[in-house]
Design an enzyme around this catalytic site. Structure first.
Site, PDB file in Angstrom:
ATOM      1  N   ASN A  18       0.864  -1.183   0.000  1.00  0.00           N
ATOM      2  CA  ASN A  18       0.000   0.000   0.000  1.00  0.00           C
ATOM      3  C   ASN A  18       0.905   1.239   0.000  1.00  0.00           C
ATOM      4  O   ASN A  18       1.673   1.444   0.946  1.00  0.00           O
ATOM      5  CB  ASN A  18      -0.883  -0.050   1.254  1.00  0.00           C
ATOM      6  CG  ASN A  18      -1.840   1.109   1.306  1.00  0.00           C
ATOM      7  OD1 ASN A  18      -1.445   2.237   1.049  1.00  0.00           O
ATOM      8  ND2 ASN A  18      -3.082   0.852   1.641  1.00  0.00           N
ATOM      9  N   HIS A  68       1.319   6.163   1.848  1.00  0.00           N
ATOM     10  CA  HIS A  68       2.178   7.044   2.644  1.00  0.00           C
ATOM     11  C   HIS A  68       3.249   7.744   1.813  1.00  0.00           C
ATOM     12  O   HIS A  68       3.815   8.737   2.260  1.00  0.00           O
ATOM     13  CB  HIS A  68       2.817   6.278   3.800  1.00  0.00           C
ATOM     14  CG  HIS A  68       1.848   5.999   4.915  1.00  0.00           C
ATOM     15  ND1 HIS A  68       0.648   6.660   5.046  1.00  0.00           N
ATOM     16  CD2 HIS A  68       1.913   5.132   5.950  1.00  0.00           C
ATOM     17  CE1 HIS A  68       0.019   6.206   6.109  1.00  0.00           C
ATOM     18  NE2 HIS A  68       0.759   5.272   6.664  1.00  0.00           N
ATOM     19  N   HIS A 117      -5.443   3.751  -1.510  1.00  0.00           N
ATOM     20  CA  HIS A 117      -6.757   4.114  -0.973  1.00  0.00           C
ATOM     21  C   HIS A 117      -7.062   5.551  -1.374  1.00  0.00           C
ATOM     22  O   HIS A 117      -6.367   6.472  -0.949  1.00  0.00           O
ATOM     23  CB  HIS A 117      -6.702   3.979   0.560  1.00  0.00           C
ATOM     24  CG  HIS A 117      -7.992   4.220   1.265  1.00  0.00           C
ATOM     25  ND1 HIS A 117      -8.142   4.048   2.616  1.00  0.00           N
ATOM     26  CD2 HIS A 117      -9.220   4.627   0.813  1.00  0.00           C
ATOM     27  CE1 HIS A 117      -9.388   4.329   2.974  1.00  0.00           C
ATOM     28  NE2 HIS A 117     -10.059   4.698   1.900  1.00  0.00           N
ATOM     29  N   ARG A 124      -9.140   8.303  -0.573  1.00  0.00           N
ATOM     30  CA  ARG A 124     -10.069   8.710   0.481  1.00  0.00           C
ATOM     31  C   ARG A 124     -10.910   9.887   0.007  1.00  0.00           C
ATOM     32  O   ARG A 124     -10.494  10.665  -0.855  1.00  0.00           O
ATOM     33  CB  ARG A 124      -9.304   9.104   1.753  1.00  0.00           C
ATOM     34  CG  ARG A 124      -8.550   7.946   2.390  1.00  0.00           C
ATOM     35  CD  ARG A 124      -7.936   8.391   3.702  1.00  0.00           C
ATOM     36  NE  ARG A 124      -8.956   8.570   4.714  1.00  0.00           N
ATOM     37  CZ  ARG A 124      -9.248   7.675   5.657  1.00  0.00           C
ATOM     38  NH1 ARG A 124      -8.575   6.549   5.739  1.00  0.00           N
ATOM     39  NH2 ARG A 124     -10.206   7.910   6.517  1.00  0.00           N
ATOM     40  N   ARG A 140      -6.555  12.915   1.282  1.00  0.00           N
ATOM     41  CA  ARG A 140      -5.442  13.336   2.150  1.00  0.00           C
ATOM     42  C   ARG A 140      -4.105  12.776   1.677  1.00  0.00           C
ATOM     43  O   ARG A 140      -3.067  13.306   2.010  1.00  0.00           O
ATOM     44  CB  ARG A 140      -5.701  12.971   3.601  1.00  0.00           C
ATOM     45  CG  ARG A 140      -5.612  11.488   3.885  1.00  0.00           C
ATOM     46  CD  ARG A 140      -5.686  11.215   5.371  1.00  0.00           C
ATOM     47  NE  ARG A 140      -7.022  11.416   5.899  1.00  0.00           N
ATOM     48  CZ  ARG A 140      -7.503  10.743   6.944  1.00  0.00           C
ATOM     49  NH1 ARG A 140      -6.740   9.862   7.563  1.00  0.00           N
ATOM     50  NH2 ARG A 140      -8.721  10.934   7.378  1.00  0.00           N
ATOM     51  N   GLU A 183      -8.647   0.816  -2.971  1.00  0.00           N
ATOM     52  CA  GLU A 183      -9.530   0.824  -1.804  1.00  0.00           C
ATOM     53  C   GLU A 183     -10.360   2.086  -1.826  1.00  0.00           C
ATOM     54  O   GLU A 183      -9.849   3.169  -2.138  1.00  0.00           O
ATOM     55  CB  GLU A 183      -8.713   0.827  -0.511  1.00  0.00           C
ATOM     56  CG  GLU A 183      -7.866  -0.381  -0.298  1.00  0.00           C
ATOM     57  CD  GLU A 183      -6.998  -0.211   0.950  1.00  0.00           C
ATOM     58  OE1 GLU A 183      -7.101   0.826   1.629  1.00  0.00           O
ATOM     59  OE2 GLU A 183      -6.223  -1.118   1.219  1.00  0.00           O
ATOM     60  N   THR A 217      -7.972   3.380   8.410  1.00  0.00           N
ATOM     61  CA  THR A 217      -9.228   2.635   8.414  1.00  0.00           C
ATOM     62  C   THR A 217      -9.387   1.896   9.735  1.00  0.00           C
ATOM     63  O   THR A 217      -8.537   1.089  10.101  1.00  0.00           O
ATOM     64  CB  THR A 217      -9.230   1.616   7.255  1.00  0.00           C
ATOM     65  OG1 THR A 217      -8.772   2.271   6.085  1.00  0.00           O
ATOM     66  CG2 THR A 217     -10.622   1.067   7.027  1.00  0.00           C
ATOM     67  N   GLU A 244     -11.235  -9.217   2.471  1.00  0.00           N
ATOM     68  CA  GLU A 244      -9.956  -8.919   3.112  1.00  0.00           C
ATOM     69  C   GLU A 244     -10.194  -8.901   4.618  1.00  0.00           C
ATOM     70  O   GLU A 244     -10.963  -8.064   5.120  1.00  0.00           O
ATOM     71  CB  GLU A 244      -9.395  -7.573   2.646  1.00  0.00           C
ATOM     72  CG  GLU A 244      -8.085  -7.232   3.361  1.00  0.00           C
ATOM     73  CD  GLU A 244      -7.400  -5.986   2.826  1.00  0.00           C
ATOM     74  OE1 GLU A 244      -7.769  -5.499   1.743  1.00  0.00           O
ATOM     75  OE2 GLU A 244      -6.482  -5.501   3.515  1.00  0.00           O
ATOM     76  N   HIS A 257      -3.677  -4.933   7.429  1.00  0.00           N
ATOM     77  CA  HIS A 257      -3.775  -3.830   8.391  1.00  0.00           C
ATOM     78  C   HIS A 257      -2.920  -4.096   9.615  1.00  0.00           C
ATOM     79  O   HIS A 257      -3.105  -5.089  10.305  1.00  0.00           O
ATOM     80  CB  HIS A 257      -5.208  -3.524   8.828  1.00  0.00           C
ATOM     81  CG  HIS A 257      -5.384  -2.056   9.135  1.00  0.00           C
ATOM     82  ND1 HIS A 257      -4.957  -1.491  10.309  1.00  0.00           N
ATOM     83  CD2 HIS A 257      -5.861  -1.044   8.380  1.00  0.00           C
ATOM     84  CE1 HIS A 257      -5.204  -0.197  10.271  1.00  0.00           C
ATOM     85  NE2 HIS A 257      -5.737   0.106   9.113  1.00  0.00           N
TER      86      HIS A 257
HETATM   87  N1  PXP Z   1      -5.886  -3.060   3.960  1.00  0.00           N
HETATM   88  C1  PXP Z   1      -6.771  -2.048   4.056  1.00  0.00           C
HETATM   89  C2  PXP Z   1      -8.163  -2.300   3.644  1.00  0.00           C
HETATM   90  C3  PXP Z   1      -6.376  -0.790   4.526  1.00  0.00           C
HETATM   91  O1  PXP Z   1      -7.288   0.212   4.611  1.00  0.00           O
HETATM   92  C4  PXP Z   1      -5.035  -0.572   4.875  1.00  0.00           C
HETATM   93  C5  PXP Z   1      -4.577   0.772   5.335  1.00  0.00           C
HETATM   94  O2  PXP Z   1      -4.778   1.708   4.343  1.00  0.00           O
HETATM   95  C6  PXP Z   1      -4.146  -1.652   4.741  1.00  0.00           C
HETATM   96  C7  PXP Z   1      -4.598  -2.893   4.312  1.00  0.00           C
HETATM   97  C8  PXP Z   1      -2.696  -1.511   5.083  1.00  0.00           C
HETATM   98  O3  PXP Z   1      -2.576  -1.285   6.457  1.00  0.00           O
HETATM   99  P1  PXP Z   1      -1.176  -0.838   7.055  1.00  0.00           P
HETATM  100  O4  PXP Z   1      -0.842   0.479   6.452  1.00  0.00           O
HETATM  101  O5  PXP Z   1      -1.415  -0.783   8.515  1.00  0.00           O
HETATM  102  O6  PXP Z   1      -0.182  -1.904   6.644  1.00  0.00           O
END
Ligand code: PXP
Length: 240
Positions: free
Chosen positions: A6, A9, A42, A44, A48, A69, A100, A150, A190
């Protein structure tokens, strides 16, 4: 086991200074070249981190799997329809949250979620629902005829190293077994880190992990390539 990174960031850092770098697309390509199988982002509601232009550029650049996402809203579904990611993962979204929190309430969302799912499925994208490891939610996801769920690993991640770690891990295993028995594809994510990923990677029913924060944090210390490769090593080690 597939590893999706992901890259939200990377956009967070870019947006903090209003520059055009670091570029999430370039980061995505580095991740893919370093052993990731796909990219997750994602979009949003408040934009952001990832922005609309990033989503289009990522779609063009990612030739493996691009997982987008989003909240289950008309605005987002229209964007998915236009951009056509390989997978659309519906997630709950609240403006004030940092990330999330919790999974979708598939039952509680009723027809509004069903309408979004049906539209995305009709446009031939795979639909995934981000849900807690809860049999009721999993059965409701199956009833919506989605292909994939997921499992939210956040509670397990919080519990890691604490007395309830085993309870949270067992909930995920039971949920993965149940979902797979219903014919659902099972992925998870997550809060996963190099320290806590092994137990989840060892669950045979789980085919893919989505990991963001920990990999980007590691990248600050060891390069993005090094961070992806290190995560890959931990996952593959737990899988054998
Ligand atoms: N899966 C989903 C659905 C998420 O919303 C996120 C965070 O954006 C992640 C996975 C990844 O989580 P993390 O950044 O904590 O690894």
């Amino acid at each position: 086991m597939r590893l999706h990174i992901n890259i939200d960031h990377v956009a967070t850092v870019r947006n903090a200074r209003g520059t055009i770098y670091p570029d999430p697309v370039r980061a995505a390509l580095v991740c893919l070249a370093s052993g990731a199988d796909g990219i997750t982002a994602h979009l949003r509601e408040d934009r952001r981190h990832i922005r609309d232009a990033d989503v289009r550029a990522l779609r063009a650049a990612v030739t493996t799997t691009f997982n987008l996402e989003m909240a289950a809203t008309d605005e987002m579904v229209n964007i998915a329809d236009e951009v056509h990611p390989d997978v659309v993962t519906f997630v709950p979204e609240r403006r004030e949250e940092r990330t999330t929190e919790g999974g979708l309430d598939v039952l509680g969302m009723g027809n509004s979620l069903a309408a979004c799912v049906n539209k995305v499925r009709a446009a031939k994208m795979r639909v995934s629902l981000f849900i807690a490891p809860d049999h009721v939610q999993i059965a409701a996801a199956r009833d919506l005829q989605v292909e994939q769920i997921e499992l939210h690993t956040g509670e397990y991640a919080h519990a890691f190293g604490r007395p309830n770690e085993g309870v949270e891990r067992d909930k995920l295993q039971a949920a993965a077994t149940f979902a797979a028995s219903l014919g659902l594809l099972v992925v998870a994510g997550h809060g996963l880190t190099r320290d806590n990923v092994a137990a989840i990677a060892a669950m045979r029913e789980i085919e893919e992990l989505n990991i963001g924060h920990a990999v980007i944090a590691d990248a600050l210390m060891m390069s993005l390539t090094g961070a992806v490769m290190a995560m890959r090593t931990h996952i593959d080690g737990a899988r054998t």
